[in-house]
Design an enzyme around this catalytic site. Structure first.
Site, PDB file in Angstrom:
ATOM      1  N   SER A  65     -39.518  -2.849  53.204  1.00  0.00           N
ATOM      2  CA  SER A  65     -38.343  -2.947  52.344  1.00  0.00           C
ATOM      3  C   SER A  65     -37.120  -3.512  53.066  1.00  0.00           C
ATOM      4  O   SER A  65     -37.162  -4.610  53.598  1.00  0.00           O
ATOM      5  CB  SER A  65     -38.071  -1.559  51.769  1.00  0.00           C
ATOM      6  OG  SER A  65     -36.966  -1.555  50.932  1.00  0.00           O
ATOM      7  N   ASP A 275     -33.220  -6.358  47.905  1.00  0.00           N
ATOM      8  CA  ASP A 275     -33.609  -5.931  49.253  1.00  0.00           C
ATOM      9  C   ASP A 275     -34.910  -6.651  49.634  1.00  0.00           C
ATOM     10  O   ASP A 275     -35.393  -7.518  48.893  1.00  0.00           O
ATOM     11  CB  ASP A 275     -33.710  -4.405  49.365  1.00  0.00           C
ATOM     12  CG  ASP A 275     -34.949  -3.849  48.688  1.00  0.00           C
ATOM     13  OD1 ASP A 275     -35.475  -4.526  47.784  1.00  0.00           O
ATOM     14  OD2 ASP A 275     -35.407  -2.761  49.070  1.00  0.00           O
ATOM     15  N   ASP A 277     -38.065  -6.101  49.703  1.00  0.00           N
ATOM     16  CA  ASP A 277     -39.273  -6.136  48.865  1.00  0.00           C
ATOM     17  C   ASP A 277     -38.916  -6.165  47.376  1.00  0.00           C
ATOM     18  O   ASP A 277     -39.778  -5.960  46.523  1.00  0.00           O
ATOM     19  CB  ASP A 277     -40.227  -4.983  49.195  1.00  0.00           C
ATOM     20  CG  ASP A 277     -39.613  -3.617  48.960  1.00  0.00           C
ATOM     21  OD1 ASP A 277     -38.374  -3.517  48.875  1.00  0.00           O
ATOM     22  OD2 ASP A 277     -40.371  -2.631  48.856  1.00  0.00           O
ATOM     23  N   ASP A 279     -37.173  -4.271  45.281  1.00  0.00           N
ATOM     24  CA  ASP A 279     -37.147  -3.142  44.342  1.00  0.00           C
ATOM     25  C   ASP A 279     -35.741  -2.544  44.223  1.00  0.00           C
ATOM     26  O   ASP A 279     -35.558  -1.510  43.585  1.00  0.00           O
ATOM     27  CB  ASP A 279     -38.202  -2.073  44.678  1.00  0.00           C
ATOM     28  CG  ASP A 279     -37.987  -1.415  46.029  1.00  0.00           C
ATOM     29  OD1 ASP A 279     -37.061  -1.825  46.761  1.00  0.00           O
ATOM     30  OD2 ASP A 279     -38.763  -0.493  46.361  1.00  0.00           O
ATOM     31  N   ARG A 497     -27.165  16.008  54.325  1.00  0.00           N
ATOM     32  CA  ARG A 497     -28.610  16.183  54.154  1.00  0.00           C
ATOM     33  C   ARG A 497     -29.344  15.475  55.297  1.00  0.00           C
ATOM     34  O   ARG A 497     -28.857  14.464  55.832  1.00  0.00           O
ATOM     35  CB  ARG A 497     -29.097  15.627  52.807  1.00  0.00           C
ATOM     36  CG  ARG A 497     -28.706  14.180  52.549  1.00  0.00           C
ATOM     37  CD  ARG A 497     -29.310  13.656  51.263  1.00  0.00           C
ATOM     38  NE  ARG A 497     -30.713  13.316  51.430  1.00  0.00           N
ATOM     39  CZ  ARG A 497     -31.151  12.159  51.942  1.00  0.00           C
ATOM     40  NH1 ARG A 497     -30.302  11.228  52.342  1.00  0.00           N
ATOM     41  NH2 ARG A 497     -32.432  11.926  52.057  1.00  0.00           N
TER      42      ARG A 497
HETATM   43  C1  16G Z   1     -36.285   5.730  50.773  1.00  0.00           C
HETATM   44  C2  16G Z   1     -36.374   5.912  49.280  1.00  0.00           C
HETATM   45  C3  16G Z   1     -35.039   5.670  48.630  1.00  0.00           C
HETATM   46  C4  16G Z   1     -33.992   6.561  49.247  1.00  0.00           C
HETATM   47  C5  16G Z   1     -33.968   6.406  50.741  1.00  0.00           C
HETATM   48  C6  16G Z   1     -33.097   7.457  51.360  1.00  0.00           C
HETATM   49  C7  16G Z   1     -38.254   5.358  47.844  1.00  0.00           C
HETATM   50  C8  16G Z   1     -39.194   4.277  47.393  1.00  0.00           C
HETATM   51  N1  16G Z   1     -37.344   4.980  48.718  1.00  0.00           N
HETATM   52  O1  16G Z   1     -35.994   4.410  51.110  1.00  0.00           O
HETATM   53  O2  16G Z   1     -35.171   5.955  47.276  1.00  0.00           O
HETATM   54  O3  16G Z   1     -32.725   6.269  48.744  1.00  0.00           O
HETATM   55  O4  16G Z   1     -35.281   6.589  51.252  1.00  0.00           O
HETATM   56  O5  16G Z   1     -33.127   7.339  52.739  1.00  0.00           O
HETATM   57  O6  16G Z   1     -38.357   6.500  47.444  1.00  0.00           O
HETATM   58  P1  16G Z   1     -32.613   8.516  53.672  1.00  0.00           P
HETATM   59  O7  16G Z   1     -33.463   9.734  53.375  1.00  0.00           O
HETATM   60  O8  16G Z   1     -32.764   7.997  55.044  1.00  0.00           O
HETATM   61  O9  16G Z   1     -31.178   8.752  53.310  1.00  0.00           O
HETATM   62 MG    MG Z   2     -37.134  -1.726  48.852  1.00  0.00          MG
END
Ligand code: 16G
Ligand code: MG
Length: 543
Positions: A65, A275, A277, A279, A497
């Protein structure tokens, strides 16, 4: 059995480096490309088992991605085009980490636990992005599914693969399971919607697209000929020169809040970034002072849900519409949606699958992460009601038109997963129908200034959260500290978080001014550093 011997033989060609432990996270496996060969092979095996178990076609997408070009990753796609079910995420992790000489035992355990009939046929669709490592890594996946009915789609966007898996498993009801079929379905719906726009100038039809030097650039170019009459595209960062995701793409633009490199635009021009890929999508423009204005996933969700709500009213359809967001949604967007638009707003944990599941609970569920990943889900019942109305000869013209627009909105949307190309077409159609400029869209509400920071701690798992990640339960005292800091500022909100993709704790803060948002984010970072085992230098103030 013969195929286990084959697995053994092939597996020796894709050995696991000793000691490497990886976890199937929110976006599958993701790390430097040179550590992933055995993972790809093993995910080929797992996809085969999943296919036999579900008696359906399973997808495997090779992509990292928005990560740098040097990284890669892999995720599995379930029969209806959705993310792999969570109980199988554990199998993925087990299979990825099992020692080379224990692979067959682990595989057999899964087969036994899931009572998989190994004599069944398997069908796996494999797709890849444009990274240089994707060619050999997708071959490793194919080695895993070898002789078991694997179909290689080559270069596709992640959402195109989700779409084709769904088409295949619905026997074409969702569309034709080819890239060409995808272009035809979406572009036909777009043309039908665009017909309802009043005369537009070429300028109004023009959109600049930043393809992040990735697969989205290639695919939007392929699609261009289908859109000719209604849209004029300029594609930048198309992969011919620059590096994937480097100073461009949706993630860069959203995080840095600035124009991607390589894009040439005039003030007021409508632009969007995909981005790596394709999505995710965000929109933006610059004003006459040269200031940058971002329209992120929250603005997109607002535009789409307003449009749908108006159409439902005009159609006289009583369907429940909701918007699903995460804690990262700007407070102004939530306020506008709840108080002005009066739609239901639901907040879930970060990660597409959480939003997707929450959106399935409504007749129409619009879900978007602030980072630009999102789509709209229509329940079967909602689709049926819209269909019936569109076919009803006894309704007035206004209701007929609204039903027709709703019908084509359903067709333009990729309901399997967030899709930059499909979202782009829907947004362009809505702006055209409403005769709205990007500035007018931006003015629906004003974002509260906000700031995101990262804090390094020795073990980010010490942070446990509740209430859709909006409150920290552990370590003791952290939430109280955040609450006290938030009280010092106007219109303020903050949460922390643990990241699911990086070894850091993420801090989010918003407030009435940028200075306050920055100061609050910094103070909360210090609280995390102090109470959650910060490592390295203490976080420094931003100003
Ligand atoms: C991943 C998730 C995205 C989320 C991001 C948060 C999918 C396909 N992708 O890229 O939705 O916003 O993680 O990243 O679920 P973080 O946990 O590092 O903040
Ligand atoms: Mg992506």
């Amino acid at each position: 059995m013969a195929h286990f011997e084959e697995v053994s033989k092939q597996s020796d060609l894709h050995p696991k480096p000793a000691g490497l432990v990886l976890q199937y996270g929110t976006a599958g496996f993701r790390t430097s490309a040179n550590k992933l060969d055995h993972i790809m092979f093993r995910m080929g095996l797992l996809a085969t088992l999943r296919s036999k178990k579900t008696k359906a076609t399973i997808g495997v997408m090779v992509t990292a991605s928005h990560n740098p070009e040097e990284d890669n990753g892999v995720k599995l796609i379930d029969p209806m085009g959705e993310m792999l079910t969570s109980s199988w995420e554990d199998y993925a992790t087990q299979l990825a980490n099992t020692k080379q000489d224990e692979l067959l035992t682990t595989l057999k355990d899964i087969i036994k636990k899931e009572a998989i009939d190994m004599s069944r046929e398997a069908n796996v669709f494999v797709g890849k992005d444009t990274r240089s490592s994707s060619a050999s890594l997708s071959q490793a996946v194919l080695d895993g599914v070898k002789a078991l009915g694997g179909h290689n789609y080559g270069l596709v966007t992640t959402p195109q693969l989700h779409y084709m898996v769904c088409c295949q498993n619905t026997q074409g009801k969702y569309g034709e399971a080819t890239v060409e079929g995808y272009y035809r379905k979406l572009s036909q719906a777009f043309s039908q919607l665009a017909k309802n726009a009043s005369n537009r100038t070429d300028d109004q039809k023009h959109l600049s697209v930043d393809g992040a030097n990735g697969i989205g650039a290639i695919k939007v170019r392929e699609m261009e000929s289908h859109l000719k009459k209604h849209m004029q595209l300029s594609v930048f960062n198309d992969g011919s020169r620059g590096k994937l995701n480097h100073k461009c793409g949706a993630d860069f633009v959203k995080v840095q809040q600035e124009l991607p490199t390589g894009i040439k635009i005039n003030p007021g021009d409508r632009c969007c970034s995909f981005d790596g890929d394709a999505d995710r999508i965000v929109y933006y423009y610059t004003d006459s002072q040269g200031d940058f204005h971002l329209l992120d996933g929250d603005k997109i969700a607002t535009l789409i849900s307003t449009f749908l709500k108006e159409l439902l009213n005009e159609a006289g359809l009583d369907l429940k519409i909701a918007v699903v967001q995460t804690a990262y949604a700007n407070g102004s967007s939530t306020h506008y949606l709840e108080k002005t638009m009066k739609v239901i707003v639901k907040c879930t944990k970060t990660g597409v699958k959480h939003l997707h599941h929450a959106a399935q609970e409504f007749d129409i569920g619009v879900y978007f992460e602030a980072n630009g990943h999102g789509t709209v889900l229509f329940s079967d019942g909602a689709e049926e009601k819209i269909q019936q109305l569109a076919n009803d000869a006894n309704i007035n013209d206004e209701r007929k038109k609204a039903a027709f627009l709703l019908q084509n909105t359903i067709n333009i949307i990729n309901q399997t997963v967030g899709d930059a190309i499909s979202d782009m077409l829907l947004i362009e159609a809505i702006l055209a129908i409403k005769g709205m400029t990007v500035q007018q869209w931006d003015a629906i509400y004003s974002d509260l200034p906000n700031r995101q920071l990262k804090v390094k701690v020795s073990d980010r798992r010490v942070i446990d959260t509740t209430d859709a990640e909006r409150r920290a339960v552990t370590p003791a005292g952290l939430q109280e500290a955040i609450d006290d800091l938030v009280k010092k500022y106007q219109k303020a909100r903050s949460f922390v978080r643990p990241s699911g993709t990086e070894d850091v704790v993420r801090v989010y803060a918003e407030a009435d001014t940028q200075e306050s948002a920055d100061a609050l984010a910094h103070e909360v970072s210090l609280a995390v550093y102090g109470l959650a085992g910060g490592v390295g230098d203490e976080p420094k103030p931003l100003h």
